[in-house]
Motif scaffolding. Structure first.
Motif, PDB file in Angstrom:
ATOM      1  N   SER A  36    -103.393   7.311 146.852  1.00 23.18           N
ATOM      2  CA  SER A  36    -103.796   8.080 148.039  1.00 23.18           C
ATOM      3  C   SER A  36    -102.607   8.815 148.634  1.00 23.18           C
ATOM      4  N   TYR A  37    -101.447   8.142 148.635  1.00 25.01           N
ATOM      5  CA  TYR A  37    -100.238   8.759 149.184  1.00 25.01           C
ATOM      6  C   TYR A  37     -99.871  10.022 148.404  1.00 25.01           C
ATOM      7  N   VAL A  38    -100.009   9.966 147.076  1.00 28.09           N
ATOM      8  CA  VAL A  38     -99.686  11.124 146.232  1.00 28.09           C
ATOM      9  C   VAL A  38    -100.602  12.293 146.554  1.00 28.09           C
ATOM     10  N   VAL A  39    -101.910  12.006 146.716  1.00 31.35           N
ATOM     11  CA  VAL A  39    -102.883  13.058 147.017  1.00 31.35           C
ATOM     12  C   VAL A  39    -102.580  13.717 148.353  1.00 31.35           C
ATOM     13  N   PHE A  40    -102.363  12.905 149.381  1.00 29.94           N
ATOM     14  CA  PHE A  40    -102.096  13.451 150.709  1.00 29.94           C
ATOM     15  C   PHE A  40    -100.745  14.171 150.764  1.00 29.94           C
ATOM     16  N   SER A  41     -99.785  13.690 149.995  1.00 29.77           N
ATOM     17  CA  SER A  41     -98.481  14.363 149.929  1.00 29.77           C
ATOM     18  C   SER A  41     -98.619  15.743 149.301  1.00 29.77           C
ATOM     19  N   CYS A  42     -99.473  15.842 148.291  1.00 29.70           N
ATOM     20  CA  CYS A  42     -99.706  17.134 147.640  1.00 29.70           C
ATOM     21  C   CYS A  42    -100.321  18.129 148.614  1.00 29.70           C
ATOM     22  N   VAL A  43    -101.253  17.653 149.447  1.00 26.16           N
ATOM     23  CA  VAL A  43    -101.856  18.515 150.478  1.00 26.16           C
ATOM     24  C   VAL A  43    -100.780  18.955 151.466  1.00 26.16           C
ATOM     25  N   PHE A  44     -99.899  18.033 151.807  1.00 30.24           N
ATOM     26  CA  PHE A  44     -98.803  18.328 152.729  1.00 30.24           C
ATOM     27  C   PHE A  44     -97.881  19.392 152.133  1.00 30.24           C
ATOM     28  N   PHE A  45     -97.521  19.233 150.868  1.00 29.02           N
ATOM     29  CA  PHE A  45     -96.587  20.151 150.220  1.00 29.02           C
ATOM     30  C   PHE A  45     -97.210  21.517 149.926  1.00 29.02           C
ATOM     31  N   ILE A  46     -98.534  21.552 149.737  1.00 30.59           N
ATOM     32  CA  ILE A  46     -99.193  22.811 149.381  1.00 30.59           C
ATOM     33  C   ILE A  46     -99.061  23.835 150.507  1.00 30.59           C
ATOM     34  N   ASN A  47     -98.786  23.360 151.723  1.00 29.24           N
ATOM     35  CA  ASN A  47     -98.581  24.261 152.857  1.00 29.24           C
ATOM     36  C   ASN A  47     -97.416  25.220 152.612  1.00 29.24           C
ATOM     37  N   SER A  48     -96.426  24.758 151.862  1.00 23.93           N
ATOM     38  CA  SER A  48     -95.260  25.598 151.567  1.00 23.93           C
ATOM     39  C   SER A  48     -95.615  26.778 150.684  1.00 23.93           C
ATOM     40  N   LEU A  49     -96.685  26.651 149.914  1.00 25.51           N
ATOM     41  CA  LEU A  49     -97.176  27.764 149.104  1.00 25.51           C
ATOM     42  C   LEU A  49     -98.065  28.690 149.928  1.00 25.51           C
ATOM     43  N   LEU A  50     -98.821  28.122 150.849  1.00 28.34           N
ATOM     44  CA  LEU A  50     -99.784  28.907 151.627  1.00 28.34           C
ATOM     45  C   LEU A  50     -99.110  29.841 152.632  1.00 28.34           C
ATOM     46  N   ASN A  51     -97.966  29.433 153.185  1.00 23.16           N
ATOM     47  CA  ASN A  51     -97.310  30.256 154.202  1.00 23.16           C
ATOM     48  C   ASN A  51     -96.995  31.676 153.723  1.00 23.16           C
ATOM     49  N   PRO A  52     -96.279  31.854 152.594  1.00 17.00           N
ATOM     50  CA  PRO A  52     -96.019  33.227 152.131  1.00 17.00           C
ATOM     51  C   PRO A  52     -97.283  33.977 151.729  1.00 17.00           C
ATOM     52  N   VAL A  53     -98.324  33.245 151.279  1.00 22.72           N
ATOM     53  CA  VAL A  53     -99.598  33.892 150.953  1.00 22.72           C
ATOM     54  C   VAL A  53    -100.218  34.473 152.224  1.00 22.72           C
ATOM     55  N   ILE A  54    -100.108  33.726 153.325  1.00 26.83           N
ATOM     56  CA  ILE A  54    -100.601  34.212 154.626  1.00 26.83           C
ATOM     57  C   ILE A  54     -99.843  35.466 155.041  1.00 26.83           C
ATOM     58  N   TYR A  55     -98.518  35.464 154.844  1.00 27.54           N
ATOM     59  CA  TYR A  55     -97.722  36.650 155.182  1.00 27.54           C
ATOM     60  C   TYR A  55     -98.219  37.868 154.398  1.00 27.54           C
ATOM     61  N   ALA A  56     -98.527  37.652 153.109  1.00 23.33           N
ATOM     62  CA  ALA A  56     -98.951  38.760 152.255  1.00 23.33           C
ATOM     63  C   ALA A  56    -100.247  39.392 152.759  1.00 23.33           C
TER      64      ALA A  56
ATOM     65  N   LEU B   3     -92.488  32.949 145.827  1.00 25.72           N
ATOM     66  CA  LEU B   3     -92.999  33.640 147.005  1.00 25.72           C
ATOM     67  C   LEU B   3     -92.084  33.460 148.208  1.00 25.72           C
ATOM     68  N   ASN B   4     -91.572  32.249 148.380  1.00 26.33           N
ATOM     69  CA  ASN B   4     -90.671  32.020 149.518  1.00 26.33           C
ATOM     70  C   ASN B   4     -89.325  32.703 149.308  1.00 26.33           C
ATOM     71  N   LEU B   5     -88.904  32.829 148.052  1.00 37.27           N
ATOM     72  CA  LEU B   5     -87.677  33.566 147.760  1.00 37.27           C
ATOM     73  C   LEU B   5     -87.847  35.037 148.123  1.00 37.27           C
ATOM     74  N   LEU B   6     -89.038  35.581 147.908  1.00 41.42           N
ATOM     75  CA  LEU B   6     -89.324  36.970 148.284  1.00 41.42           C
ATOM     76  C   LEU B   6     -89.237  37.152 149.801  1.00 41.42           C
ATOM     77  N   VAL B   7     -89.725  36.161 150.548  1.00 37.31           N
ATOM     78  CA  VAL B   7     -89.633  36.216 152.015  1.00 37.31           C
ATOM     79  C   VAL B   7     -88.169  36.168 152.452  1.00 37.31           C
ATOM     80  N   ILE B   8     -87.396  35.277 151.828  1.00 34.49           N
ATOM     81  CA  ILE B   8     -85.973  35.129 152.166  1.00 34.49           C
ATOM     82  C   ILE B   8     -85.212  36.426 151.894  1.00 34.49           C
ATOM     83  N   ILE B   9     -85.444  37.026 150.732  1.00 33.84           N
ATOM     84  CA  ILE B   9     -84.764  38.273 150.369  1.00 33.84           C
ATOM     85  C   ILE B   9     -85.174  39.397 151.317  1.00 33.84           C
ATOM     86  N   SER B  10     -86.458  39.487 151.623  1.00 29.22           N
ATOM     87  CA  SER B  10     -86.969  40.563 152.477  1.00 29.22           C
ATOM     88  C   SER B  10     -86.330  40.540 153.850  1.00 29.22           C
TER      89      SER B  10
END
Length: 347
Positions: free
Chosen positions: A282-302, A50-57
């Motif tokens: 706990s660190y792994v769980v919170f890190s996953c929440v932190f990283f999931i933002n990178s997936l949500l951004n292009p979804v928001i654009y869509a 998804l982020n590659l699609l944003v970069i190309i666009s």
């Protein structure tokens, strides 16, 4: 044919042939391991794609070469990098690191730079919307494409310099802080941890909140003025904010709010537990929440940007490979008119 069976103790080791010098693996049932692998792999692939699609666009269509979109391009680049390092998280599922110590440091370095650049870019987006809404008369002179590009370069440069300094000991001595073979430990001095907390959470979030409170106030005033046909009065004099700027501020406001929501749990937990008190699980769980933002951004654009949906259609239909497609007015033309658009302006 001689078959050798591993003992239970050997099965728990990352490198059974090394004996006690090897780290122990995290033991899970096969079904749980497969499920976690599938989930993390899906997140990684979707984030990168998804982020590659944003970069190309944004890179391909010249009509999208605006200051705001250059900031979105920077955010997509950082999110793309985060999606890439998810691969290493999958490899660490059982708690064993099977690559070199150098790759361990590279993983930490790339993760730190990408997340820092992402947070810095969100701050730049907030500044961009603040100027566009609160000082629209001077926006085009204050915020130019070159200004946006320089801000992005400076953001990434500072991230690289900052974390090169913080991870200096790890870069010079890869694996120097490991306690067993198969471990991937990156040491961050307490002072560096405090600096990281300030630069990646407290200061950015404070700036973002202050700027968007001001943007929200102006947006509310503008909405009231539109209903009563009265011109909005600000500190800069009498002016009327463009509706498109307000719409963009609302759309990017969603990106900012989601970023803060994903960013906050990790640092709040770190502050609550102390830098050394947060459990690994706990660190792994919170890190996953932190990283999931990178997936949500292009979804928001869509969902919020029609031009992104048009670009995705053009990419998958291979229309972007046609001569002159980069000149297409993707902001105003429908996908049905794209073929005509590449040979001239949209009617």
């Amino acid at each position: 044919l001689l078959l050798t069976m591993s003992t239970p103790d050997e099965a728990e080791l990352c490198y059974p042939h090394l004996g006690n010098s090897s780290c122990r693996r995290i033991m899970r049932s096969h079904s749980v391991s497969v499920l976690i692998s599938i989930i993390l792999s899906s997140i990684s692939v979707l984030t990168v794609t998804l982020n590659l699609l944003v970069i190309i666009s944004i890179s391909h269509f010249k009509k999208l070469h605006t200051p705001t979109n250059f900031l979105l391009l920077s955010l997509a680049l950082s999110d793309f990098s985060v999606g890439f390092v998810w691969i290493f998280q999958i490899l660490l599922l059982d708690g064993c690191w099977y690559f070199s110590d150098g790759w361990c440091v590279f993983n930490a370095f790339l993760t730190s730079i990408s997340t820092a650049a992402s947070v810095g870019t969100v701050v730049l987006i907030s500044v961009d919307r603040y100027v566009a809404v609160c000082d629209p008369m001077h926006y085009s002179t204050k915020v130019t494409p070159n200004t946006a590009k320089m801000s992005v370069v400076l953001c990434w440069f500072c991230s690289v310099v900052c974390y090169t300094t913080m991870l200096k000991d790890n870069i010079e001595h890869p694996g120097g802080f490991n306690t067993c073979v198969g471990e991937c430990v990156v040491y961050l001095p307490p002072v560096a941890g405090i600096v990281s907390l300030l630069l990646k959470f407290l200061i950015p979030v404070s700036i973002i909140v202050v700027l968007y409170v001001r943007v929200f106030a102006v947006a509310v005033s503008q909405a009231r003025a539109m209903r009563s046909h009265v011109t909005v009065v600000t500190l800069h004099g009498s002016l009327k904010v463009n509706r498109s700027e307000l719409k963009a501020a609302r759309a990017l406001g969603v990106v900012v709010v989601v970023s803060i929501m994903c960013l906050s749990p990790l640092y709040i937990a770190t502050l609550s537990a102390g830098f050394a008190g947060l459990k690994a699980s706990s660190y792994v769980v919170f890190s996953c929440v932190f990283f999931i933002n990178s997936l949500l951004n292009p979804v928001i654009y869509a969902f919020l940007y029609p031009w992104f949906r048009k670009c995705v259609k053009c990419i998958f239909s291979l229309q972007i490979l046609k001569s002159g497609s980069s000149e297409a007015n993707i902001l105003s033309c429908s996908h049905a008119k794209f073929v005509l658009m590449i040979f001239g302006s949209c009617p």
